[in-house]
Design an enzyme around this catalytic site. Structure first.
Site, mmCIF file in Angstrom:
data_model
loop_
_atom_site.group_PDB
_atom_site.id
_atom_site.type_symbol
_atom_site.label_atom_id
_atom_site.label_comp_id
_atom_site.label_asym_id
_atom_site.label_seq_id
_atom_site.Cartn_x
_atom_site.Cartn_y
_atom_site.Cartn_z
ATOM 1 C CG ASP A 46 22.361 -31.259 -27.102
ATOM 2 O OD1 ASP A 46 22.834 -31.137 -28.067
ATOM 3 O OD2 ASP A 46 22.601 -32.497 -26.587
ATOM 4 C CG ASP B 107 30.447 -31.408 -29.162
ATOM 5 O OD1 ASP B 107 29.653 -31.319 -30.027
ATOM 6 O OD2 ASP B 107 30.716 -32.357 -28.854
ATOM 7 C CG ASP C 101 28.377 -32.509 -34.023
ATOM 8 O OD1 ASP C 101 29.106 -31.830 -33.091
ATOM 9 O OD2 ASP C 101 27.773 -33.616 -33.468
ATOM 10 C CD GLU D 78 25.328 -35.090 -31.202
ATOM 11 O OE1 GLU D 78 25.874 -35.834 -31.800
ATOM 12 O OE2 GLU D 78 25.494 -34.705 -30.165
ATOM 13 C CD GLU D 79 27.346 -33.738 -27.208
ATOM 14 O OE1 GLU D 79 27.495 -34.907 -26.909
ATOM 15 O OE2 GLU D 79 27.894 -32.896 -27.464
ATOM 16 C CG HIS E 119 32.245 -34.587 -24.808
ATOM 17 N ND1 HIS E 119 31.419 -35.439 -25.073
ATOM 18 C CD2 HIS E 119 31.444 -33.693 -25.811
ATOM 19 C CE1 HIS E 119 30.503 -35.539 -25.945
ATOM 20 N NE2 HIS E 119 30.561 -34.207 -26.295
ATOM 21 C CG HIS F 6 24.328 -31.005 -31.349
ATOM 22 N ND1 HIS F 6 24.800 -30.765 -29.881
ATOM 23 C CD2 HIS F 6 25.712 -31.573 -31.670
ATOM 24 C CE1 HIS F 6 26.212 -30.925 -29.826
ATOM 25 N NE2 HIS F 6 26.726 -31.676 -30.823
#
Length: 370
Positions: free
Chosen positions: A78, A106, A163, A139-140, A344, A76
């Site tokens: 984003d 990520d 991922d 995706e997030e 994150h 992904h």
């Protein structure tokens, strides 16, 4: 065959591009240019229009020369916040954030690994079947890109999503369903200093409900969380409305349903006790998936890992990813580790060696499809 320096340079270049969810336009344009430079014809679908984003998912077909099932390779585009103005730092074998933002590994590490694998396949004239590349958006924020992908353009039998954390050679083959929970608790306003007894505190109802819930790790397959609470306007007013957002996850549907009912009952009992009201709504965010150890995709992974000198491990995860959506569309898919850690967070980092091994593993997977 993997060019370590090229892989690092491309990763550094890409993570410096701001690409928050729904704002992936610059990343999308950069990736389309890179795919076009390899001689391919990337296209965007209309997922961005459906979710109010700047761009759609990128779908790109790489024609193969072997008569084997097509594979879907995805990551992904984003990233999460804080993700503006990222400054990656190389410290020996580690690439990390400078401590002010996330790194963006990520999932830009997955993107970079896919691009490097494509280059190696092309440079070394490695024989393979058809490859479909999908770089997804948003995706997030709930797998929005995958959910709105134009699946009429996808014909792959197997999916490999890059991922996941963990050691290289791991693949998540079991993942939970998630119910998104939204509750509105209604009380009654009153002056908090003059006549508090005439009010009904929605905050008190919420506190009562949450304090009686089973939350956190319920069992090895099930988790639950209350993540957002909003309410109140002033200290001298008894709060009459609180909104709560939470979730329940489980790899077993019966357990998910039981946990969701339990959370609803906690809200209802608290509202009845305090003479308030509650509106409780739940929505399936994504479905679970489970791939058996005898599945063909597992045999592909085992053979690919052995060729790379890796120890293959099929694992279960408590997280959701685009992998959930692809499985729900009938594409047998797994989530591959690319070695990212502390995602994150402003402490996010990734090992260069792990990215290199992940690229080698992906190449071997593509070679071993039969």
């Amino acid at each position: 065959m993997v060019n370590r320096t090229r892989l690092v340079d491309e990763f550094i270049e890409l993570v410096k591009i701001d690409s928050l969810s729904r704002k992936e336009r610059k990343m999308c344009d950069a990736l389309k240019q890179k795919l076009a430079a390899l001689g391919y014809s990337p296209a965007e679908d209309d997922a961005g229009e459906k979710i109010g984003g700047e761009c759609g998912n990128i779908i790109c077909n790489v024609k193969g020369s072997k008569a084997v099932p097509a594979v879907l390779i995805t990551a992904h585009m984003d990233t999460v916040v804080p993700g503006i103005g990222k400054k990656p730092v190389i410290d020996g074998d580690i690439i990390r954030s400078d401590g002010t933002t996330i790194l963006g590994g990520d999932d830009i590490s997955g993107v970079a690994v896919i691009l490097e694998a494509l280059k190696v396949l092309k440079e070394n004239n490695i024989q393979h079947g058809d490859i479909q590349i999908a770089f997804t958006i948003a995706e997030e924020i709930g797998l929005m890109g995958a959910k709105n992908m134009d699946f009429s353009k996808i014909y792959a039998k197997y999916g490999f999503i890059l991922d996941s954390d963990g050691k290289i050679g791991c693949a998540a083959v079991n993942a939970p369903s998630q119910n998104k929970i939204h509750a509105v608790i209604k009380g009654k306003t009153a002056h908090a200093g003059i006549e508090p007894e005439n009010g009904i505190s929605a905050i008190s109802i919420a506190a009562d409900a949450v304090s009686n819930m089973r939350l956190g790790r319920i069992d090895e397959e099930t988790t639950a969380n209350i993540g957002v609470i909003n309410g109140g306007s002033a200290t001298n007013i008894v709060c009459d409305r609180v909104e709560i957002e939470g979730e329940a996850r489980s790899r077993q549907q019966s357990k998910l349903e039981a946990q969701t009912i339990h959370m609803k009952e906690c809200f209802e009992k608290a509202a009845e006790k305090w003479n308030g009201q509650v509106e409780f709504n739940t929505q399936l965010e994504y479905p679970s998936f489970s791939i058996g150890k005898e599945a063909d995709i597992i045999k592909i992974l085992e053979a690919a890992a052995a060729k790379c000198g890796l120890d293959f491990e099929a694992i279960s995860t408590g997280g959701g990813s685009d992998t959930n959506i692809f499985n729900s569309k009938g594409i047998e898919s797994v989530d591959l580790s690319i070695g990212m850690t502390m995602v994150h967070s402003v402490n996010e980092q990734i090992s260069i060696t792990d990215m290199e091994k992940a690229a080698e593993f992906l190449i071997s997977i593509i070679e071993n499809v039969k």
